[in-house]
Design a protein around this motif. Structure first.
Motif, mmCIF file in Angstrom:
data_model
loop_
_atom_site.group_PDB
_atom_site.id
_atom_site.type_symbol
_atom_site.label_atom_id
_atom_site.label_comp_id
_atom_site.label_asym_id
_atom_site.label_seq_id
_atom_site.Cartn_x
_atom_site.Cartn_y
_atom_site.Cartn_z
ATOM 1 N N TYR A 1 0.854 -1.181 0.000
ATOM 2 C CA TYR A 1 0.000 0.000 0.000
ATOM 3 C C TYR A 1 0.891 1.231 0.000
ATOM 4 C CZ TYR A 1 1.233 0.357 4.912
ATOM 5 O OH TYR A 1 1.934 0.476 6.075
ATOM 6 N N LYS A 2 0.313 2.364 -0.337
ATOM 7 C CA LYS A 2 1.024 3.629 -0.299
ATOM 8 C C LYS A 2 0.508 4.412 0.904
ATOM 9 C CE LYS A 2 2.149 7.656 -3.088
ATOM 10 N NZ LYS A 2 1.989 8.294 -4.403
ATOM 11 N N CYS A 3 1.401 4.793 1.784
ATOM 12 C CA CYS A 3 1.020 5.556 2.965
ATOM 13 C C CYS A 3 0.406 6.885 2.523
ATOM 14 C CB CYS A 3 2.232 5.802 3.855
ATOM 15 S SG CYS A 3 1.867 6.839 5.305
ATOM 16 N N CYS A 4 -0.782 7.177 3.021
ATOM 17 C CA CYS A 4 -1.475 8.402 2.625
ATOM 18 C C CYS A 4 -0.878 9.651 3.269
ATOM 19 C CB CYS A 4 -2.960 8.293 2.955
ATOM 20 S SG CYS A 4 -3.326 8.218 4.713
ATOM 21 N N LEU A 5 0.008 9.482 4.254
ATOM 22 C CA LEU A 5 0.597 10.637 4.924
ATOM 23 C C LEU A 5 2.000 10.974 4.434
ATOM 24 C CD1 LEU A 5 -0.652 9.923 8.553
ATOM 25 C CD2 LEU A 5 -1.677 11.394 6.817
ATOM 26 N N CYS A 6 2.832 9.958 4.218
ATOM 27 C CA CYS A 6 4.203 10.232 3.765
ATOM 28 C C CYS A 6 4.427 9.850 2.300
ATOM 29 C CB CYS A 6 5.227 9.537 4.653
ATOM 30 S SG CYS A 6 5.246 7.731 4.520
ATOM 31 N N GLY A 7 3.506 9.074 1.726
ATOM 32 C CA GLY A 7 3.594 8.716 0.317
ATOM 33 C C GLY A 7 4.507 7.550 -0.014
ATOM 34 N N PRO B 1 -5.651 5.942 9.284
ATOM 35 C CA PRO B 1 -5.044 7.242 9.546
ATOM 36 C C PRO B 1 -5.965 8.282 10.185
ATOM 37 C CG PRO B 1 -5.673 7.127 7.264
ATOM 38 C CD PRO B 1 -5.989 5.783 7.868
ATOM 39 N N TRP B 2 -7.197 7.905 10.565
ATOM 40 C CA TRP B 2 -8.110 8.875 11.159
ATOM 41 C C TRP B 2 -7.512 9.464 12.419
ATOM 42 C CZ3 TRP B 2 -10.361 9.572 15.856
ATOM 43 C CH2 TRP B 2 -11.357 10.539 15.921
ATOM 44 N N PRO B 3 -7.518 10.735 12.650
ATOM 45 C CA PRO B 3 -8.250 11.814 11.997
ATOM 46 C C PRO B 3 -7.460 12.578 10.943
ATOM 47 C CG PRO B 3 -7.394 12.613 14.072
ATOM 48 C CD PRO B 3 -6.969 11.166 13.941
ATOM 49 N N LEU B 4 -6.294 12.087 10.565
ATOM 50 C CA LEU B 4 -5.469 12.792 9.582
ATOM 51 C C LEU B 4 -5.741 12.369 8.146
ATOM 52 C CD1 LEU B 4 -2.068 12.772 11.489
ATOM 53 C CD2 LEU B 4 -3.862 14.508 11.499
ATOM 54 N N GLY B 5 -6.477 11.306 7.972
ATOM 55 C CA GLY B 5 -6.791 10.808 6.635
ATOM 56 C C GLY B 5 -8.118 10.085 6.642
ATOM 57 N N ASN B 6 -8.540 9.702 5.475
ATOM 58 C CA ASN B 6 -9.782 8.970 5.295
ATOM 59 C C ASN B 6 -9.613 7.560 5.862
ATOM 60 O OD1 ASN B 6 -11.751 7.245 4.040
ATOM 61 N ND2 ASN B 6 -12.071 8.841 2.512
ATOM 62 N N VAL C 1 -0.431 10.026 13.740
ATOM 63 C CA VAL C 1 -1.836 9.687 13.950
ATOM 64 C C VAL C 1 -2.187 9.557 15.430
ATOM 65 C CG1 VAL C 1 -3.636 7.972 13.504
ATOM 66 C CG2 VAL C 1 -2.050 8.605 11.686
ATOM 67 N N ILE C 2 -1.421 8.798 16.174
ATOM 68 C CA ILE C 2 -1.740 8.592 17.590
ATOM 69 C C ILE C 2 -1.707 9.911 18.364
ATOM 70 C CG2 ILE C 2 -0.997 7.470 19.733
ATOM 71 C CD1 ILE C 2 -0.296 5.013 17.972
ATOM 72 N N PRO C 3 -0.682 10.771 18.181
ATOM 73 C CA PRO C 3 -0.731 12.073 18.867
ATOM 74 C C PRO C 3 -1.945 12.912 18.439
ATOM 75 C CG PRO C 3 1.501 11.617 18.139
ATOM 76 C CD PRO C 3 0.627 10.560 17.533
ATOM 77 N N ALA C 4 -2.318 12.846 17.173
ATOM 78 C CA ALA C 4 -3.496 13.597 16.710
ATOM 79 C C ALA C 4 -4.762 13.063 17.365
ATOM 80 C CB ALA C 4 -3.610 13.519 15.193
ATOM 81 N N ARG C 5 -4.859 11.757 17.518
ATOM 82 C CA ARG C 5 -6.034 11.170 18.184
ATOM 83 C C ARG C 5 -6.097 11.591 19.650
ATOM 84 N NH1 ARG C 5 -5.813 5.036 15.792
ATOM 85 N NH2 ARG C 5 -6.530 5.573 13.698
ATOM 86 N N MET C 6 -4.957 11.605 20.308
ATOM 87 C CA MET C 6 -4.921 12.022 21.715
ATOM 88 C C MET C 6 -5.348 13.479 21.845
ATOM 89 S SD MET C 6 -4.091 9.275 23.226
ATOM 90 C CE MET C 6 -3.641 9.757 24.865
ATOM 91 N N SER C 7 -4.864 14.327 20.967
ATOM 92 C CA SER C 7 -5.234 15.733 20.971
ATOM 93 C C SER C 7 -6.719 15.906 20.672
ATOM 94 C CB SER C 7 -4.399 16.483 19.932
ATOM 95 O OG SER C 7 -4.804 17.822 19.853
ATOM 96 N N TYR C 8 -7.204 15.150 19.707
ATOM 97 C CA TYR C 8 -8.611 15.212 19.313
ATOM 98 C C TYR C 8 -9.510 14.798 20.471
ATOM 99 C CZ TYR C 8 -12.635 14.796 16.177
ATOM 100 O OH TYR C 8 -13.845 14.960 15.563
ATOM 101 N N GLU C 9 -9.108 13.762 21.194
ATOM 102 C CA GLU C 9 -9.915 13.285 22.316
ATOM 103 C C GLU C 9 -9.968 14.320 23.431
ATOM 104 O OE1 GLU C 9 -10.567 9.411 25.175
ATOM 105 O OE2 GLU C 9 -9.148 9.293 23.533
ATOM 106 N N ARG C 10 -8.876 15.038 23.656
ATOM 107 C CA ARG C 10 -8.875 16.090 24.682
ATOM 108 C C ARG C 10 -9.788 17.241 24.288
ATOM 109 N NH1 ARG C 10 -3.397 14.632 25.112
ATOM 110 N NH2 ARG C 10 -2.788 16.193 23.581
#
Length: 64
Positions: free
Chosen positions: A4-10, A20-25, A39-48
């Motif tokens: 697969y091709k990583c949707c964040l780094c390509g 990749p949620w919440p940074l990607g589909n 992704v994990i740091p974004a999820r933690m931030s999103y949850e806060r």
């Protein structure tokens, strides 16, 4: 196991990838490195910021 091709780094990667949620589909895949570092740091931030949305999402999810 496919590729697969990583949707964040390509980068092209082998394996199944990560959601990749919440940074990607959620239909896209991200690599382990992007999952851990982005992704994990974004999820933690999103949850806060939105605890009620996360709680509702967990209640609506279905265990497989």
């Amino acid at each position: 196991m496919g590729t697969y091709k990583c949707c964040l780094c390509g980068k092209e990667k082998q394996g199944y990838g990560n959601n990749p949620w919440p940074l990607g589909n959620s239909k896209e895949r991200c690599c382990d490195s992007c999952n851990i570092n982005k992704v994990i740091p974004a999820r933690m931030s999103y949850e806060r910021e939105y605890p009620n949305i996360i709680a509702q999402t967990k209640e609506d999810s279905v265990e497989i």
